[in-house]
Design an enzyme around this catalytic site. Structure first.
Site, short mmCIF file in Angstrom:
data_model
loop_
_atom_site.label_atom_id
_atom_site.label_comp_id
_atom_site.label_asym_id
_atom_site.label_seq_id
_atom_site.Cartn_x
_atom_site.Cartn_y
_atom_site.Cartn_z
N GLU A 112 -8.93 -14.16 -44.07
CA GLU A 112 -7.73 -14.20 -44.41
C GLU A 112 -7.81 -15.71 -44.70
O GLU A 112 -8.02 -16.70 -44.07
CB GLU A 112 -6.72 -13.93 -43.22
CG GLU A 112 -5.24 -14.16 -43.49
CD GLU A 112 -4.45 -14.04 -42.24
OE1 GLU A 112 -3.26 -13.98 -42.60
OE2 GLU A 112 -5.14 -13.84 -41.30
N LYS A 140 -0.30 -8.85 -47.91
CA LYS A 140 -0.30 -8.88 -46.30
C LYS A 140 1.24 -8.16 -46.06
O LYS A 140 2.34 -8.67 -46.70
CB LYS A 140 -0.28 -9.95 -45.45
CG LYS A 140 -0.39 -9.62 -44.04
CD LYS A 140 -0.70 -11.24 -43.28
CE LYS A 140 -0.61 -11.06 -41.96
NZ LYS A 140 -1.05 -12.41 -41.28
N TYR A 171 6.07 -15.18 -34.44
CA TYR A 171 6.40 -15.27 -32.72
C TYR A 171 5.11 -16.28 -32.34
O TYR A 171 3.88 -16.62 -33.17
CB TYR A 171 6.21 -13.97 -32.32
CG TYR A 171 5.01 -13.21 -32.35
CD1 TYR A 171 3.89 -13.36 -31.72
CD2 TYR A 171 4.95 -12.37 -33.60
CE1 TYR A 171 2.51 -12.56 -32.01
CE2 TYR A 171 3.97 -11.31 -33.83
CZ TYR A 171 2.71 -11.56 -33.12
OH TYR A 171 1.50 -10.93 -33.27
N CYS A 202 -5.23 -8.85 -40.94
CA CYS A 202 -4.75 -9.32 -39.76
C CYS A 202 -3.68 -8.57 -39.05
O CYS A 202 -3.97 -7.61 -38.63
CB CYS A 202 -4.35 -10.76 -39.64
SG CYS A 202 -4.74 -11.79 -38.15
N SER A 233 -7.59 -15.17 -36.79
CA SER A 233 -7.18 -14.92 -35.52
C SER A 233 -7.45 -15.96 -34.87
O SER A 233 -8.56 -16.08 -34.31
CB SER A 233 -7.40 -13.47 -35.24
OG SER A 233 -7.02 -13.35 -33.79
N GLY A 236 -11.11 -42.62 -20.65
CA GLY A 236 -11.08 -43.46 -19.41
C GLY A 236 -11.91 -42.44 -18.44
O GLY A 236 -11.55 -41.34 -18.32
N GLY A 250 -14.09 -40.98 -12.64
CA GLY A 250 -14.86 -40.42 -11.48
C GLY A 250 -14.09 -39.12 -11.19
O GLY A 250 -14.55 -38.51 -10.02
N GLY A 251 -13.14 -38.82 -11.68
CA GLY A 251 -12.56 -37.23 -11.25
C GLY A 251 -12.77 -36.22 -12.13
O GLY A 251 -13.72 -36.27 -13.11
N SER A 301 -11.52 -36.03 -16.04
CA SER A 301 -12.33 -36.88 -16.99
C SER A 301 -13.99 -36.65 -17.23
O SER A 301 -14.56 -36.79 -18.16
CB SER A 301 -12.18 -38.74 -16.70
OG SER A 301 -12.63 -38.78 -15.55
N THR A 328 -7.00 -37.27 -21.01
CA THR A 328 -7.67 -36.18 -20.14
C THR A 328 -6.96 -35.53 -19.14
O THR A 328 -7.55 -34.75 -18.34
CB THR A 328 -8.74 -36.91 -19.37
OG1 THR A 328 -8.03 -38.20 -18.41
CG2 THR A 328 -9.68 -37.69 -20.14
N GLU A 360 -1.16 -30.52 -14.83
CA GLU A 360 -0.44 -31.62 -14.71
C GLU A 360 0.61 -31.75 -15.75
O GLU A 360 1.66 -32.05 -15.30
CB GLU A 360 -1.35 -32.77 -14.75
CG GLU A 360 -2.29 -32.76 -13.68
CD GLU A 360 -3.53 -33.75 -13.76
OE1 GLU A 360 -4.20 -34.14 -13.03
OE2 GLU A 360 -3.61 -34.17 -14.87
#
Length: 551
Positions: free
Chosen positions: A41, A112, A118, A148, A185, A294, A297-298, A301, A401, A406
């Site tokens: 498409e 189409k 939506y 589609c 799609s 950044g 160490g988590g 990231s 990150t 969160e």
């Protein structure tokens, strides 16, 4: 008839390049003995062009590119999507159209009919819906051509119908025996299964072969995974392209045989492929060759860095380690170990001195006030400013990150960890981030094992843990999925066994954090309801669920 399914990666508005790619694939299909090759498409313009469709020169360039393709491709019939003009004198000025041509002659134009408006779609804003639905005869086959959404409205497949017409049923009644749907799609983690379910049911119901051709590539927040296939009336997939890559496969309508290429075998594999493709196309099309992030160490990231290195190469990824007074030695060690395993460059910029300067400057104004989240946010904003400064100086694209969990509840800092231009894992709930990390480590350990087992922490105050502020992530993500993606009311979530106070608290955090999400960088969509494109809520409003006030 031998037919080629040409799954390719168009760039929105790059008309010349798109035509060159399409012509090359058409030639390849012809060399493989195909009599017809099918493209997605809006293959000429790329999808979605959004408000570029309101620019007259964009439409005209689309028409010229369509003519170029028709003049360049000979010896094979071609079906492809493009924008065409509405010359009837009423309604919207353009159609979303499928054009079938051979040797420069247009054999059919199909507009189409069902225009989605939506979730991430807004096609009724631009296009006039088609009204006619007739099979097209080509070399003895009666082709039922749809675009589609036209196949997403059958009462035996969908519990809810959004439209009053069913183009597939009309085509079947008029004698179509091979059904072709061209698509752009977008990917989400449920899409591959739902596509196959729809196609297999339609093929069985209408006793015909269904050919499904989809675009592939990253366009802003959207990832197109391809997943093109041919399904026979028994529900068997007889031809299949690779996912998340350009591909060309053939299917023979006489023998019912076709080429089948390997696709993702797990949800985590598909998500990683989607993130890689989204980042690669975003950076390439926006003119960036290098990224910066950044490294804490988590887990967040770490996953972002691994995917980035795989997508654009480790030499193009710069990790910045920015320890504060509260950063543990273990976090620094994990960040450095990850960088060594990936082979990416790192630099270390301690922020303790900068943080002290902030505190000294603000001391006269904050006198008598104890430390709170303000001082935590200052550290996050220092890091965000440093990343943006390096980006400005060297031209690197900043990757933020933050994960979806969160961002949903506002556990993030404006102008701090939300700084950046592309939020690579912003649509991955925290629990999915861990699953992706396990997948990334499945062949060999890249992410240090300690990163997957230690308690998540922003390390912005002594002994801090995410769970000091938030419910356990497995519980929170389950509630968020029901509330955000399924629109489940609070009372029904509680009825499923979740504590009422936890449900009300999370919903309140989501609703109060909308202003933050209006300012986050875009990121690739992988769930069924992403922030930004897929979820549009006002920041200022007077609606509050009554249940919220009772929790």
């Amino acid at each position: 008839m031998k037919i080629g399914l040409a799954q390719y990666n168009p760039t929105v508005g790059a008309f010349q390049n798109n035509v060159v790619q399409m012509a090359g694939l058409a030639l390849k299909a012809r060399e493989k003995g195909c009599e017809l090759v099918i493209f997605p498409e809006l293959a000429i313009s790329g999808y979605p062009p959004l408000d570029l469709l309101e620019r007259r020169e964009f439409i005209q360039e689309n028409l010229r590119a369509t003519d170029r393709l028709m003049s360049e491709v000979k010896g094979i019939a071609v079906l492809f999507g493009c924008v065409s003009l509405n010359t009837k004198g009423g309604g919207k000025p353009i159609y979303n159209t499928a054009v079938l041509f051979e040797d420069g002659k247009v054999l059919a134009r199909v507009h189409k009919r069902l225009l989605p408006s939506y979730d991430i779609f807004d096609e009724a804003r631009y296009f006039e819906p088609g009204t006619e639905c007739e099979p097209v005869n080509l070399k003895g086959l009666s082709l039922g051509i749809t675009i589609c959404e036209d196949i997403w409205n059958d009462s035996d497949v969908f519990s809810e119908r959004h439209y009053s017409v069913n183009p597939v049923a009309e085509l079947a009644e008029k004698g179509a025996d091979v059904f072709i749907t061209i698509n752009s799609s977008p990917f989400d983690v449920e899409k591959a299964a739902s596509r196959y379910r729809i196609l297999s049911r339609l093929a069985a119901k209408y006793h015909g072969l269904f050919l499904y051709i989809n675009a592939v590539g990253g366009q802003d927040c959207l990832i197109f995974d391809g997943g093109s296939m041919a399904v026979d009336l028994t529900g068997k997939i007889i031809a299949q392209t690779k996912d998340f890559a350009e591909d060309l496969v053939t299917v023979d309508t006489d023998t019912g045989q076709g080429e089948k290429h390997k696709v993702s075998s797990s949800r985590e594999e598909a998500v990683v492929k989607a993130l890689r493709l989204g980042l690669k196309d975003y950076t390439g099309r926006c003119g960036f060759s290098k990224v910066i992030l950044g490294l804490s160490g988590g887990i967040d990231s770490s996953v972002t860095a691994v995917v980035a290195a795989q997508a654009i190469g480790p030499a193009n990824v710069l990790g910045v380690i920015m320890p504060s007074p509260y950063t543990s030695e273990a976090s620094i060690e994990d960040a450095e170990a990850l960088a060594r395993k990936l082979g990416i460059q790192t630099i270390v910029i301690p922020i303790s001195g900068i943080f002290d300067s902030y505190l000294k400057t603000l001391e006269p104004f904050f006198k008598g006030k104890g430390r709170d989240v303000t001082e935590e946010n200052i550290q996050a904003r220092i890091r965000g400013n440093l990343l943006m400064a390096i980006s400005n100086k060297f031209g690197h694209l900043v990757l933020s990150t933050g994960n979806k969990s969160e961002l949903a509840v506002g556990y993030c800092t404006l102008y701090g960890d939300l700084s950046g231009r592309f939020a690579l894992i912003s649509d991955l709930p925290k629990t999915m981030v861990y699953k992706v990390a396990v997948y990334l480590n499945s062949e060999k350990e890249i992410i240090p094992g300690r990163v997957l087992t230690k308690a998540p922490s922003a390390e912005l105050r002594p002994g801090q843990k995410d769970q000091d502020y938030l419910p356990p992530y497995d519980i929170m993500d389950s509630i968020l999925e029901k509330y955000l993606e399924q629109n489940t009311p609070p009372d029904r979530i509680i009825a499923e066994g979740f504590h009422s106070n936890t449900v009300y608290r999370i919903i309140q955090m989501v609703d109060r954090s909308e202003y933050k999400r209006q300012q986050i960088p875009m990121g690739p969509r992988v769930t069924t309801r992403a922030f930004g494109y897929g979820r549009r809520y006002p920041v200022c409003h007077g609606y509050r669920r009554q249940a919220e006030n009772t929790g």
